[in-house]
Every structure is written in structure tokens, then in C-alpha cells.
Design a protein around this motif. Sequence first.
Motif, mmCIF file in Angstrom:
data_model
loop_
_atom_site.group_PDB
_atom_site.id
_atom_site.type_symbol
_atom_site.label_atom_id
_atom_site.label_comp_id
_atom_site.label_asym_id
_atom_site.label_seq_id
_atom_site.Cartn_x
_atom_site.Cartn_y
_atom_site.Cartn_z
ATOM 1 N N MET A 1 -19.980 39.020 -22.403
ATOM 2 C CA MET A 1 -18.822 39.161 -23.280
ATOM 3 C C MET A 1 -17.704 38.241 -22.800
ATOM 4 S SD MET A 1 -17.652 40.608 -25.978
ATOM 5 C CE MET A 1 -18.795 41.958 -26.254
ATOM 6 N N VAL B 1 -11.007 39.486 -25.546
ATOM 7 C CA VAL B 1 -11.850 40.627 -25.870
ATOM 8 C C VAL B 1 -11.947 41.633 -24.729
ATOM 9 C CG1 VAL B 1 -13.230 39.402 -27.558
ATOM 10 C CG2 VAL B 1 -13.892 39.306 -25.190
ATOM 11 N N GLN B 2 -11.025 41.587 -23.806
ATOM 12 C CA GLN B 2 -11.050 42.561 -22.724
ATOM 13 C C GLN B 2 -10.776 43.957 -23.258
ATOM 14 O OE1 GLN B 2 -8.236 41.035 -19.886
ATOM 15 N NE2 GLN B 2 -9.837 40.120 -18.622
ATOM 16 N N SER C 1 -12.935 43.681 -28.518
ATOM 17 C CA SER C 1 -14.396 43.678 -28.532
ATOM 18 C C SER C 1 -14.931 44.070 -29.901
ATOM 19 C CB SER C 1 -14.932 44.639 -27.468
ATOM 20 O OG SER C 1 -14.512 44.264 -26.175
#
Length: 493
Positions: A1, A6-7, A12
Motif C-alpha cells: 500500500m 493513504v495512511q 485507503s
Amino acid sequence: MLNGPVQSLRGSVLFLFVIFLFVSILFADLLPLPLNGYEFQRFLLVIILALTVPVSVFFFLRLHGWAFFLREWEWIGVAVGFLVLALPSQGSSYVWVEPGMYAAFFFGIFFLGMLPIKTEEKLNGAALVAYASILVSTFYGATSLLIYVFAISGGVSDLADYIPWGFANIRYWSHLATWLLPLFPLAVLVGPWRSKRRWQFFVLVGAALWWWIVFLSMARGTLLGLAFGLIVVMFMMGRSAIPWLKVVFRHCTCGFFAWLLLCVLVPNVLLEDSSIRSINTTASGRLVLFGEAWTMSLQNFPWGMGSQAWLTHEIYTDGYRQAPKFAHPHSMYLMWAAEYGWLLVVAVVLLVVRCIRSAWRRCSELGAYRSPVLNASVAGFLASVSAAMIHAGASAVFLAPGSMLTGFVVLSIFWGLISEPKSSPSAERRIGSSVVIAVGVVACLSIAWFVEVGRYYQAMKADIPYYEDNVREGLMPRFWLHGNFPRKESEMP
């Protein structure tokens, strides 16, 4: 990922959703679907719009209240205009399906773009869309390259019969190219991987493959739209857009050389009879369609002839009477003028003027921010939207489901980037009865619209055997792939 944008869980989810969206558009033919790709994408669009509008109305009214909502009259005018101007057609078959889609489309873009999200989060969203688009698009380009190898090995000279693949018509792929090519440079200008050489090479390969397909198919609408988008960015942003412009020209140049190698040099060496698709300087019969739509728009000026009237009206011009028939006039603006009237086109023009003012104000502020990430994001999305608006003048950019799905994401982020920054209220407003009623009404309308879309689908499927045996005019994609339904009464069962 990915790291960075997108942490968070929200990042996400957004990243995976956009990946799913682009896979559903580009690889629909390879997915085990009970529907064809066109129908699946239409239902996907309908579901997203039906869910987005009630939810976003709730959060919008809870955060901003009615006063701010009523000030945004340009967006409201276009969305409501589709519904109001469809009223004279009430009683016709499935008359609310398309007006409901357009109303939800513009409502959804407005609400999502105006949610009080911090600039950093908006930039993260822009980066996520750019990364997701280039990831999926590169695999699509690699698959196209594999098809190219098999085609050349089999002695195929006209590659345009095989590439682009996965679409009922190459125009539907070109719509996506118009939306996405300006966003590919963002993948090496923003986000956590922008400085990684392997990632830069991956992006270069993917973008070059898409430019190669543009040149191979000679997608005139895409080329014209992208040229216009570049001019708009250079005019409105000046030196701030130079890093983005450099990457665009690098991608385009590599794509052009890929076209020379794969479509000129290799076929001339390996094939005795090579065919190179040239740019067609004619209008491909569009002027006849434009003339018919223009004549329609004047019949009931300025109200239009009603939703889906293009499918059911008696032909007015001799040129169109003798020409091949299509389910739309290959111009969104003339189609809207013919079916919903020039009042709606005026509302669209006012909305475009509003967006230009907001974009100009945002571009004039970029120097003060001194943010390369913000500069690149605004440049990419400004070029994408500008190109799509021009392309829509000669193609069904705001009608094909894959293009509308992509446009919904791109336009929402674009409006969020250029709209005036709104600070989040210190406290959420109390959920009053008016908010509950408004959300309830919108939710009921969304459900009713979804049910009507389902009825329209079942009626369309039931009509196919009669259409194939008696009408025999071939596929005319519009709302559905079999889009010539309903037709004139003389052609109906």
C-alpha cells in the motif's frame, strides 16, 4: 500500500474505490459479470449517484445550513434545470431516467466539492486519483501491447481494429484518454513515490502507451481537447505550470516515438501491406447530426422537445433522413439544447463561467502558496476538465457510463481544488426537522429513480428480440448499449 496519502483509513478506502472504478471501466470485458460492460458501468454509476446525493446533502446541510446552499445557484440551476425542463415530457416512457441521472451527477459533484475538507486532504485525494489511474492504465496499456504483438505476428495490418480494446466503440476509450492523460504527470509530481526512479519509469511507460493508442486510433476529439487544455493551463497559470507541462510533453514525445516504432517502422519491416491510420479532417457525418439537433432545438424554443426526444422525434432535415442513425447527435450541448432547451444550455454556460472565475481566482493565488504540489494538482485537473468540456462538443463525453464515472471523480476533485476554501464550522449544526425532511425527500427520490432505471433496463432487454428481427439498425448506445429504446411509435412492437 502507498505511504502518505493513504495512511489513513479514509485514504485507503478512497484509493481502493478508485482502483475498483478504473478496473470496472477498462477491464469490464475480463470480469465475470452477469451484464455486459456498458450495462454494468451504467448501474455502477446509478448506484454511486443514488447513494452519494442523499448522504452528501445530509453532511452539507449539517455543516453549512440552507443559506450557503442557496447561494450556490449556478450548480443548483443546472441540476434542477434537467428536472424542471423534463416536466413537459411527463407521461412518456421512462422520461425521468436521464434527467435524474444528470441532476444527481451535478448535485453530487457540487456537494462533494464543497465539503469542508482541508487543502492538504484535497491534495491527497488528487494524488490518490492520479496514482490509481496510472496504475490501472499502465496495465491496460501493457495488455494492449500484448495484443499488438499477437496482431503483428498474425499479419494484421490495421491495428485500429484491435486497439483500443474492451469498448463498444473507440470513442468511449478516447473519452477516458481525455480525462486521464492530463492526470498522469501528477503521479511523478505529487505523492510519496514521486522521487523514486522505478516509479517514474513505470509512469512514463504507462503514459507513453496511452499516447501511442491516441496516435494509433487518431482520436481527434482527444487531441483537440488536450491541446485546448494545455492552452488553458498555460494562459491561466503561466510559469506555475511549467513542471507539469514538461512532464506532459515528455509523455507525449515518448508516445509519439512509440507510435513511429510500433505503427510505422515495425509494420513496414514485417508486413508487406501495412496500414497507417491517418487523421480524418472531415466531420465524420457529425455536421448532419448537428444540423438535425439544431433544428430540433428551435422547434419548441427555448424549452426543448423533451427528454430522449432525439430517439422518438420525427426527422426534420433531409440530410439526417438519409444518413446513418445514432442515439445521440454526438454533441452534448446540442443534445441538451434539442431535448431540454436553450434555457438549460444557458444554465450550463453560467456554471462554466462560475468555474472559470473560481479557477482564475485560485490560479492567481498559487504564487502566494508557493506549493509545487498544489500547482501541479490544479494544472492537471484544470487541463483534464477543460479538455473534456471541448471534447463533449463533438462526442458523448457526458453520456457514456465509463466517461461519466471518471468525470464524476475528476470534476468533484477539481471543484474542491478551485472553490473558495471554507473553514470547518466550530461546531456541527443541530439536525433540524428541515434537514431530516430534505434528506428524506432526496433519499425517496433516489430510490424511485433507481427503481425506474431498473424498469427501463427490463423493458430494454425485452425489446431486443423485436429490434433485431424488425428494426435492424444495429447498436445505438445511449443510456443502455441497446440505446434506441424507446423509439418512434411506428418502430415499436
